[in-house]
Enzyme design. Sequence first.
Site, mmCIF file in Angstrom:
data_model
loop_
_atom_site.group_PDB
_atom_site.id
_atom_site.type_symbol
_atom_site.label_atom_id
_atom_site.label_comp_id
_atom_site.label_asym_id
_atom_site.label_seq_id
_atom_site.Cartn_x
_atom_site.Cartn_y
_atom_site.Cartn_z
ATOM 1 N N PHE A 10 0.865 -1.071 -0.060
ATOM 2 C CA PHE A 10 -0.270 -0.074 0.058
ATOM 3 C C PHE A 10 0.571 1.827 -0.170
ATOM 4 O O PHE A 10 0.562 2.626 -0.507
ATOM 5 C CB PHE A 10 -1.186 0.342 1.084
ATOM 6 C CG PHE A 10 -2.141 -1.105 1.589
ATOM 7 C CD1 PHE A 10 -1.873 -1.970 0.245
ATOM 8 C CD2 PHE A 10 -2.972 -0.635 2.155
ATOM 9 C CE1 PHE A 10 -3.343 -2.599 0.044
ATOM 10 C CE2 PHE A 10 -4.037 -1.829 2.468
ATOM 11 C CZ PHE A 10 -4.533 -2.360 0.968
ATOM 12 N N LYS A 11 2.031 1.194 -0.198
ATOM 13 C CA LYS A 11 3.274 2.478 0.266
ATOM 14 C C LYS A 11 2.558 3.984 1.232
ATOM 15 O O LYS A 11 2.113 3.056 2.484
ATOM 16 C CB LYS A 11 3.654 2.953 -1.044
ATOM 17 C CG LYS A 11 4.038 1.167 -1.486
ATOM 18 C CD LYS A 11 4.547 1.965 -3.115
ATOM 19 C CE LYS A 11 5.721 1.426 -4.071
ATOM 20 N NZ LYS A 11 6.649 2.069 -4.866
ATOM 21 N N HIS A 93 13.269 -2.299 0.374
ATOM 22 C CA HIS A 93 12.019 -1.704 -1.149
ATOM 23 C C HIS A 93 13.485 -0.672 -1.382
ATOM 24 O O HIS A 93 14.053 -0.064 -0.921
ATOM 25 C CB HIS A 93 11.216 -1.181 -0.463
ATOM 26 C CG HIS A 93 10.031 -0.786 -1.332
ATOM 27 N ND1 HIS A 93 10.483 0.216 -2.431
ATOM 28 C CD2 HIS A 93 9.017 -1.591 -2.431
ATOM 29 C CE1 HIS A 93 9.224 0.324 -3.361
ATOM 30 N NE2 HIS A 93 8.804 -0.464 -3.534
ATOM 31 N N GLU A 95 12.062 2.217 -2.428
ATOM 32 C CA GLU A 95 12.101 3.415 -1.668
ATOM 33 C C GLU A 95 12.948 3.892 -0.483
ATOM 34 O O GLU A 95 13.045 4.891 -0.308
ATOM 35 C CB GLU A 95 10.253 4.053 -1.563
ATOM 36 C CG GLU A 95 9.991 3.781 -3.416
ATOM 37 C CD GLU A 95 8.383 3.289 -3.354
ATOM 38 O OE1 GLU A 95 7.753 3.723 -2.691
ATOM 39 O OE2 GLU A 95 7.763 3.115 -4.783
ATOM 40 N N GLU A 162 12.280 -6.077 -8.150
ATOM 41 C CA GLU A 162 11.389 -4.722 -8.840
ATOM 42 C C GLU A 162 12.396 -3.637 -8.980
ATOM 43 O O GLU A 162 13.683 -3.125 -8.320
ATOM 44 C CB GLU A 162 10.914 -4.093 -6.989
ATOM 45 C CG GLU A 162 10.077 -4.988 -6.648
ATOM 46 C CD GLU A 162 8.878 -4.323 -5.878
ATOM 47 O OE1 GLU A 162 7.527 -4.036 -6.141
ATOM 48 O OE2 GLU A 162 9.506 -3.659 -5.148
ATOM 49 N N SER A 198 5.146 -1.811 -11.851
ATOM 50 C CA SER A 198 3.746 -1.644 -12.778
ATOM 51 C C SER A 198 3.021 -3.534 -13.140
ATOM 52 O O SER A 198 2.453 -2.739 -14.725
ATOM 53 C CB SER A 198 3.574 -1.064 -14.432
ATOM 54 O OG SER A 198 4.956 0.533 -13.684
HETATM 55 P P1 13P Z 1 3.730 -0.444 -9.086
HETATM 56 O O1 13P Z 1 3.052 -1.453 -8.573
HETATM 57 O O2 13P Z 1 3.126 0.572 -8.143
HETATM 58 O O3 13P Z 1 5.127 -0.160 -9.917
HETATM 59 O O4 13P Z 1 4.805 -0.556 -7.763
HETATM 60 C C1 13P Z 1 5.438 -1.801 -7.554
HETATM 61 C C2 13P Z 1 6.146 -2.172 -6.063
HETATM 62 O O5 13P Z 1 6.878 -0.903 -6.110
HETATM 63 C C3 13P Z 1 6.195 -2.951 -5.181
HETATM 64 O O6 13P Z 1 6.412 -2.678 -3.723
#
Ligand code: 13P
Length: 239
Positions: A10-11, A93, A95, A162, A198
Amino acid sequence: MSKKILAANFKTNHTRASTHEYVEALDSALQKMGYGSEVYIFPPATALDRFATQSDIRIGAQNAYPTVKGSFTGETGLEQLGEFGIETLLIGHSERRHILGETQEFIAQKYAWFKEQNFTIVYCIGEPLEVREAGDEAVRRYIVEQLEGIDTVYDRLILAYEPVWAIGTGKTATPDLIEATHTMIKNLSERPLLYGGSVKPANIAEILAVPGCDGALIGTASWEVESMLDMLSKVKGEK
Ligand code: 13P
């Protein structure tokens, strides 16, 4: 299709209330569907809770600090996760690596600590665009560095590849590129390997059909429960 692992990150989206609605809706749909594969949901820290689910939905934390409790302002420790029975954690992750500045040394320390607590760890790896453009060997070296200090045979490790350039950009890696990169990663660890970047209803079946792809870690397309259910129905797990 054989058993696949689907995970929703969900971030910084959803509230406590909307997470409850989401998990309830997902749970009742999965029961009706007779869904039998692993589904992980990673809500934001403020929405962690015990959920009275009947299906096999596992709730994980997006981040935590390697401590039981203590003076780490703004962080969440084992005691806080334990209140909700959380035993699953996302580590590494992109991010957190690139926006929050977590180093490989700290990530490895966090990994070792939560491994000691027998956590299921979804460990993320993946290269930025400039590394991908530098070629396969550069990607391999980058990923080897992201596995430095990580016990890659830990039996509760799930890896997630990822590529940074495919996260939240709408740009998905091609099936051929996913297969080649997964083959390379499988030579480094035999643990289950998810693809993330994505993933959405329109491409999930094709991505999960890639040899060596054991599931998907989904951001944006997982935030609406209808879209998540659409993806789950396409990979309906075996009982
Ligand atoms: P998206 O599916 O929005 O590209 O994000 C991938 C992600 O970072 C899942 O951890």
